[in-house]
Design a protein around this motif. Structure first.
Motif, PDB file in Angstrom:
ATOM      1  N   ARG A 107     101.029 102.254 104.670  1.00 30.64           N
ATOM      2  CA  ARG A 107     100.606 103.159 105.733  1.00 30.64           C
ATOM      3  C   ARG A 107     100.136 104.477 105.137  1.00 30.64           C
ATOM      4  O   ARG A 107     100.659 104.917 104.127  1.00 30.64           O
ATOM      5  CB  ARG A 107     101.760 103.428 106.707  1.00 30.64           C
ATOM      6  CG  ARG A 107     102.174 102.214 107.516  1.00 30.64           C
ATOM      7  CD  ARG A 107     103.517 102.431 108.201  1.00 30.64           C
ATOM      8  NE  ARG A 107     103.834 101.340 109.105  1.00 30.64           N
ATOM      9  CZ  ARG A 107     104.275 100.150 108.720  1.00 30.64           C
ATOM     10  NH1 ARG A 107     104.454  99.903 107.421  1.00 30.64           N
ATOM     11  NH2 ARG A 107     104.531  99.205 109.604  1.00 30.64           N
ATOM     12  N   LYS A 108      99.164 105.089 105.784  1.00 29.93           N
ATOM     13  CA  LYS A 108      98.771 106.427 105.378  1.00 29.93           C
ATOM     14  C   LYS A 108      99.931 107.379 105.687  1.00 29.93           C
ATOM     15  O   LYS A 108     100.697 107.140 106.621  1.00 29.93           O
ATOM     16  CB  LYS A 108      97.499 106.854 106.123  1.00 29.93           C
ATOM     17  CG  LYS A 108      96.279 106.019 105.732  1.00 29.93           C
ATOM     18  CD  LYS A 108      95.034 106.532 106.398  1.00 29.93           C
ATOM     19  CE  LYS A 108      93.825 105.701 105.984  1.00 29.93           C
ATOM     20  NZ  LYS A 108      93.526 105.794 104.552  1.00 29.93           N
ATOM     21  N   PRO A 109     100.099 108.449 104.897  1.00 32.23           N
ATOM     22  CA  PRO A 109     101.261 109.335 105.041  1.00 32.23           C
ATOM     23  C   PRO A 109     101.521 109.807 106.468  1.00 32.23           C
ATOM     24  O   PRO A 109     102.671 109.911 106.890  1.00 32.23           O
ATOM     25  CB  PRO A 109     100.910 110.515 104.121  1.00 32.23           C
ATOM     26  CG  PRO A 109     100.002 109.921 103.093  1.00 32.23           C
ATOM     27  CD  PRO A 109      99.199 108.873 103.811  1.00 32.23           C
ATOM     28  N   GLU A 110     100.443 110.081 107.211  1.00 32.93           N
ATOM     29  CA  GLU A 110     100.636 110.607 108.567  1.00 32.93           C
ATOM     30  C   GLU A 110     101.023 109.530 109.583  1.00 32.93           C
ATOM     31  O   GLU A 110     101.330 109.833 110.740  1.00 32.93           O
ATOM     32  CB  GLU A 110      99.361 111.326 109.050  1.00 32.93           C
ATOM     33  CG  GLU A 110      98.114 110.456 109.110  1.00 32.93           C
ATOM     34  CD  GLU A 110      97.299 110.483 107.822  1.00 32.93           C
ATOM     35  OE1 GLU A 110      96.066 110.466 107.911  1.00 32.93           O
ATOM     36  OE2 GLU A 110      97.911 110.525 106.746  1.00 32.93           O
ATOM     37  N   TYR A 111     101.015 108.239 109.135  1.00 32.94           N
ATOM     38  CA  TYR A 111     101.326 107.156 110.061  1.00 32.94           C
ATOM     39  C   TYR A 111     102.531 106.328 109.612  1.00 32.94           C
ATOM     40  O   TYR A 111     102.686 105.179 110.016  1.00 32.94           O
ATOM     41  CB  TYR A 111     100.115 106.234 110.222  1.00 32.94           C
ATOM     42  CG  TYR A 111      98.873 106.937 110.710  1.00 32.94           C
ATOM     43  CD1 TYR A 111      98.882 107.672 111.893  1.00 32.94           C
ATOM     44  CD2 TYR A 111      97.686 106.871 109.979  1.00 32.94           C
ATOM     45  CE1 TYR A 111      97.748 108.316 112.342  1.00 32.94           C
ATOM     46  CE2 TYR A 111      96.544 107.516 110.419  1.00 32.94           C
ATOM     47  CZ  TYR A 111      96.579 108.245 111.595  1.00 32.94           C
ATOM     48  OH  TYR A 111      95.457 108.886 112.034  1.00 32.94           O
TER      49      TYR A 111
END
Length: 358
Positions: free
Chosen positions: A258-262
């Motif tokens: 996952r991307k850090p913000e998700y």
């Protein structure tokens, strides 16, 4: 110049200074015709004079009401759907004063919406289908319009909201899949959509609750998930028991990058949350599985139908599905006749000997 045009829009815009000075007011007149724009401008100018000199109430526009309506409802799960309808309504009501939105105008907008072709999202962009939008869709759009007007009444911006009749919606059968059909659909779907669809079939959650599910809402050890009141349609928290299959789906999501913000999102595709489920992949999977006339929300109908057919009491189903009233669950009652069986015993002994032997 009090009337002018912008390169970004075909409509005329106005700029006015209140009598006695103050900050300039500017916005769209909502029309491309200069004569109508001038009429709008002159009436607004007269209103400003009445407010300043005679103490009359200010006359608010549709745009003013939408801005406040959206701000008041920030954080509600249904707001995104309302915004979609509000964006469509903007082309018909931008710059229009609230007092000028009468029943005739609302009926005309409803007719325009009804004549629109139904559109689905594909990978190549929007695609028009060969039929018009449904009466239910028209009612939902007009419902948002009237919700804004009713809110404006509460704010004392207008004295009353016009009364209109809903477009008649013909009750249709509940669309649900048999287990073999559901199995074919899951086999044909891409992995990320298949997992989300299977989770929906196991929990009965609405699409927004599945796509927006966070790990903080899941307890795999206790085998439960929960939907917070502000995420639920009925504004009540929903406790979601998790079956073995639902747990297996969640465990498969743990290892995904996952991307850090998700990092909190449960269902992701290429590192981002999946918000759009009705895509070309969904449509093609239905076709390959030989399933017609089936929407993503029908996964919830399928879940409820399976529950009723295996004997789950309607009151229990109401709690599991987070429905507000038992009446909303009654539409599935016809799928189970167990509670009626005791009333259809033979009224009299068969008169024909052959029937007695059956």
């Amino acid at each position: 110049m009090s009337l002018f045009k912008r390169s970004s829009s075909p409509n005329w815009y106005y700029k006015l200074y209140p009598p006695g000075g103050g900050q300039a007011l500017q916005g769209s007149t909502g029309t491309q015709h200069k004569a109508k724009a001038q009429e709008f401008h002159d009436r607004l100018k007269a209103d400003l004079w009445d407010q300043a000199k005679l103490g009359h109430k200010p006359r608010y526009t549709w745009n003013d009401a939408v801005v406040r309506y959206v701000a008041d409802r920030e954080g509600l799960s249904s707001l995104e759907t309302s915004k979609t309808h509000l964006r469509w309504l903007d082309q018909h009501l931008s710059g229009v004063q609230l007092v000028d939105i009468d029943r005739n105008r609302i009926d005309a907008i409803g007719h325009i919406k009804r004549m629109e072709p139904r559109v689905v999202q594909t990978r190549k962009g929007p695609k028009k289908l060969g039929r018009n939008v449904s009466a239910g869709t028209v009612n939902r759009v007009i419902g948002v319009l009237k919700a804004v007007l009713n809110a404006a009444v509460e704010w004392e911006w207008i004295d009353r909201a016009p009364k209109t009749k809903k477009t008649k919606v013909v009750s249709r059968r509940i669309r649900w899949l048999t287990p073999p059909e559901a199995g074919r659909l899951l086999t044909e779907l891409p992995t990320h959509l298949a997992d989300m669809a299977q989770f929906s079939l196991e929990t009965g959650l609405r699409r927004a609750n599945v796509t927006g599910l966070l790990w903080s809402q899941v307890d795999i050890v206790r085998r439960v998930a929960w939907i917070h009141p502000d995420q639920a349609k009925a504004r009540k928290a929903i406790t979601v028991p998790l079956s073995d299959t639902a747990i297996a789906v969640l465990l498969r999501q743990r290892g995904k990058k996952r991307k850090p913000e998700y990092v909190e999102s449960v269902f992701v595709y290429h590192g981002k949350p999946v918000y759009q489920t009705v895509t070309a992949a969904w449509t093609k999977a239905l076709k390959r599985a030989s399933i017609r006339d089936f929407r993503w929300h029908d996964l919830r109908h399928t879940w409820a139908s399976w529950h009723v057919q295996r004997g789950t009491p309607l009151q229990v189903l109401k709690e599991l599905g987070g429905w507000e009233t038992l009446e909303m669950v009654q539409r599935y009652a016809h799928l189970s006749a167990d509670h009626l069986a005791q009333w259809v015993q033979p009224m009299m002994a068969p008169a024909i000997p052959q029937l007695a032997a059956i």
